[in-house]
Design a protein around this motif. Sequence first.
Motif, short mmCIF file in Angstrom:
data_model
loop_
_atom_site.label_atom_id
_atom_site.label_comp_id
_atom_site.label_asym_id
_atom_site.label_seq_id
_atom_site.Cartn_x
_atom_site.Cartn_y
_atom_site.Cartn_z
N HIS A 101 81.44 -49.75 -6.34
CA HIS A 101 82.80 -49.66 -5.79
C HIS A 101 83.03 -50.79 -4.80
O HIS A 101 82.33 -50.89 -3.80
CB HIS A 101 82.98 -48.29 -5.10
CG HIS A 101 84.23 -48.21 -4.29
ND1 HIS A 101 85.48 -48.42 -4.83
CD2 HIS A 101 84.44 -47.94 -2.97
CE1 HIS A 101 86.40 -48.28 -3.87
NE2 HIS A 101 85.79 -47.99 -2.74
N HIS A 103 84.71 -51.70 -1.91
CA HIS A 103 85.42 -50.92 -0.89
C HIS A 103 86.49 -51.76 -0.20
O HIS A 103 86.20 -52.82 0.36
CB HIS A 103 84.40 -50.40 0.12
CG HIS A 103 84.98 -49.61 1.25
ND1 HIS A 103 84.57 -48.32 1.56
CD2 HIS A 103 85.94 -49.91 2.16
CE1 HIS A 103 85.26 -47.89 2.60
NE2 HIS A 103 86.10 -48.84 2.99
N TRP A 141 83.31 -54.72 1.40
CA TRP A 141 81.91 -54.49 1.03
C TRP A 141 81.83 -53.73 -0.27
O TRP A 141 82.85 -53.30 -0.81
CB TRP A 141 81.15 -53.82 2.17
CG TRP A 141 81.52 -52.41 2.54
CD1 TRP A 141 82.73 -51.95 2.98
CD2 TRP A 141 80.65 -51.27 2.52
NE1 TRP A 141 82.65 -50.61 3.26
CE2 TRP A 141 81.40 -50.16 2.98
CE3 TRP A 141 79.31 -51.07 2.18
CZ2 TRP A 141 80.84 -48.88 3.08
CZ3 TRP A 141 78.76 -49.81 2.30
CH2 TRP A 141 79.54 -48.73 2.74
N HIS A 143 79.36 -50.87 -2.73
CA HIS A 143 78.31 -49.85 -2.72
C HIS A 143 78.49 -48.95 -3.93
O HIS A 143 79.56 -48.93 -4.52
CB HIS A 143 78.35 -49.06 -1.40
CG HIS A 143 79.62 -48.29 -1.18
ND1 HIS A 143 79.87 -47.07 -1.75
CD2 HIS A 143 80.73 -48.58 -0.44
CE1 HIS A 143 81.06 -46.62 -1.36
NE2 HIS A 143 81.61 -47.53 -0.57
N HIS A 145 79.18 -45.52 -6.08
CA HIS A 145 80.08 -44.39 -5.83
C HIS A 145 79.68 -43.19 -6.67
O HIS A 145 80.51 -42.41 -7.13
CB HIS A 145 81.53 -44.79 -6.07
CG HIS A 145 82.50 -44.15 -5.12
ND1 HIS A 145 82.84 -42.81 -5.20
CD2 HIS A 145 83.17 -44.64 -4.06
CE1 HIS A 145 83.70 -42.53 -4.23
NE2 HIS A 145 83.92 -43.63 -3.52
CU1 C2O Z 1 83.34 -46.97 0.46
CU2 C2O Z 1 85.09 -43.99 -1.79
O1 C2O Z 1 84.18 -45.46 -0.73
#
Ligand code: C2O
Length: 482
Positions: A101, A103, A141, A143, A145
């Motif tokens: 994801h 972000h 950023w 990461h 999910h």
């Molecule tokens: Cu940093 Cu739903 O996420």
Amino acid sequence: MNRIPISRRALLQAGVVAAGGAAFAGAPSLRGLAGSPAHDDRRNVRLEAKPGTTRLLGADGPQTAVWTYEGTVPGPVIRVRQGNRLRLDVLNGLSQPTSLHPHGIRLPNDQDGVPPLTQAPIAPGARFAQTFAVPDAGTFWYHPHIHSAEQVGRGLSGVLVVEERDPVAVDRDVVWLLDDWRLDQDGQITGDFGHFHDLSHAGRWGNVRTVNGRRAHTDVVKAGERVRLRLVNAANARIFALALKGAEGWLMAVDGQPLGRARTLTEPLLLGPGMRADLFVDIAEEGTVVLVDRIEDTPVPLAMLRTAGTVSGLAGSGTPDPLPANPVPEPAAEPQVHHRFVLSGGAMGGMAGATVGDTYQDVRALARRGLFWAINGVVPMTGEGHGHGEPMVTLARGATAVFALENATAWPHPIHLHGHSFRVISVNGQRPERPEMRDTVLLLPRETADIAFVADNPGDWMFHCHILEHQVSGMNGFVRVA
Ligand code: C2O
Ligand code: CU
């Protein structure tokens, strides 16, 4: 104003800040200088999630088994210019499904990386390509999910820098990803992910704080420089209260979105999970500048800038001009729709029960399923997004929406909306002098905030707490823009 110290005290009283904490006593090692991340303007980026090892505690410390992108913790810094397209080639070298994801990027819904809402999970051994343009300059950023608490908690995260179309007037650009690890006596990550105490209290707070994957990280700068410091909180649950020692600094942007005016850093800056801050720091003279965390009574040094040499740079040239605004649509003064979201549950929250699917369940029944939180009396999604039949609300495309958020719990919640940036138009019933544009807003216990945004991005967008243990135990849902 006094808001931050009082809030900090509230956190302490709520037991959020673990006493002691440091499993590894002794002076942090300041050896092993690492330079700023290299400038890397590629638009095709390979990101393989795979196991690896690193020395979180420094060159003399133990090897910690971690999960990495491309072998490093944090993953590579991705730099791309505003308006350009980025193609991420995500490979899964883990033994469980993953996803990626980006972000804070306002991208098309099917590139958002959110299983099962926007795509299927990436199976072990499989790959998945995501392509999107980056409309906003700033600090973002990436990461996973899915299984986020464990995957982020074991090290999967990295910084995505979108550079302004025209270079910004600084002498150096430094990226610092802040993280928090729960390590055992051997320096290994404890496997207690999903522990019910973490789910129902403040989330998984760790005992070792790192910057760019190292305790006591250092970057070398020159006296005379104006440094842009990009800070990202990639921790599962820890909230940082950041202050600079040894230099003058300004807050220039939050969550990638510029402030209309540089703001002098006068009190500790609260950075919740998922949130970012861009600072400009003037290195007036030779010496060291230290970023400290003041969340406890005793400040904890996180990282430092150390000078080697002098240049005649931009330091001392006065208050910086604001960063150029991003093309985020401005919410209308008269919103078309208004929705209220009451966050409830958690320890000491007094929640009697909540509705899951079609059935009301009391707290005991919920707890047996690992559910501890609700939004408007409902657990919108269980786990990380299962049973996602209905959106919490559906917004007409192009409408200005106001979401009135109310934290009726004893715990802080950084609430994150995907696919949009919003203005925080009210905090505890008062309009801020200069409302911030953000993608994640931190609500301390019993606080309220109103956020306003133009629902211009069609699709189903996650709306959840970024304390990953809260997300997985009920404070998780989605909104539809149709
Ligand atoms: Cu940093 Cu739903 O996420
Ligand atoms: Cu939360």
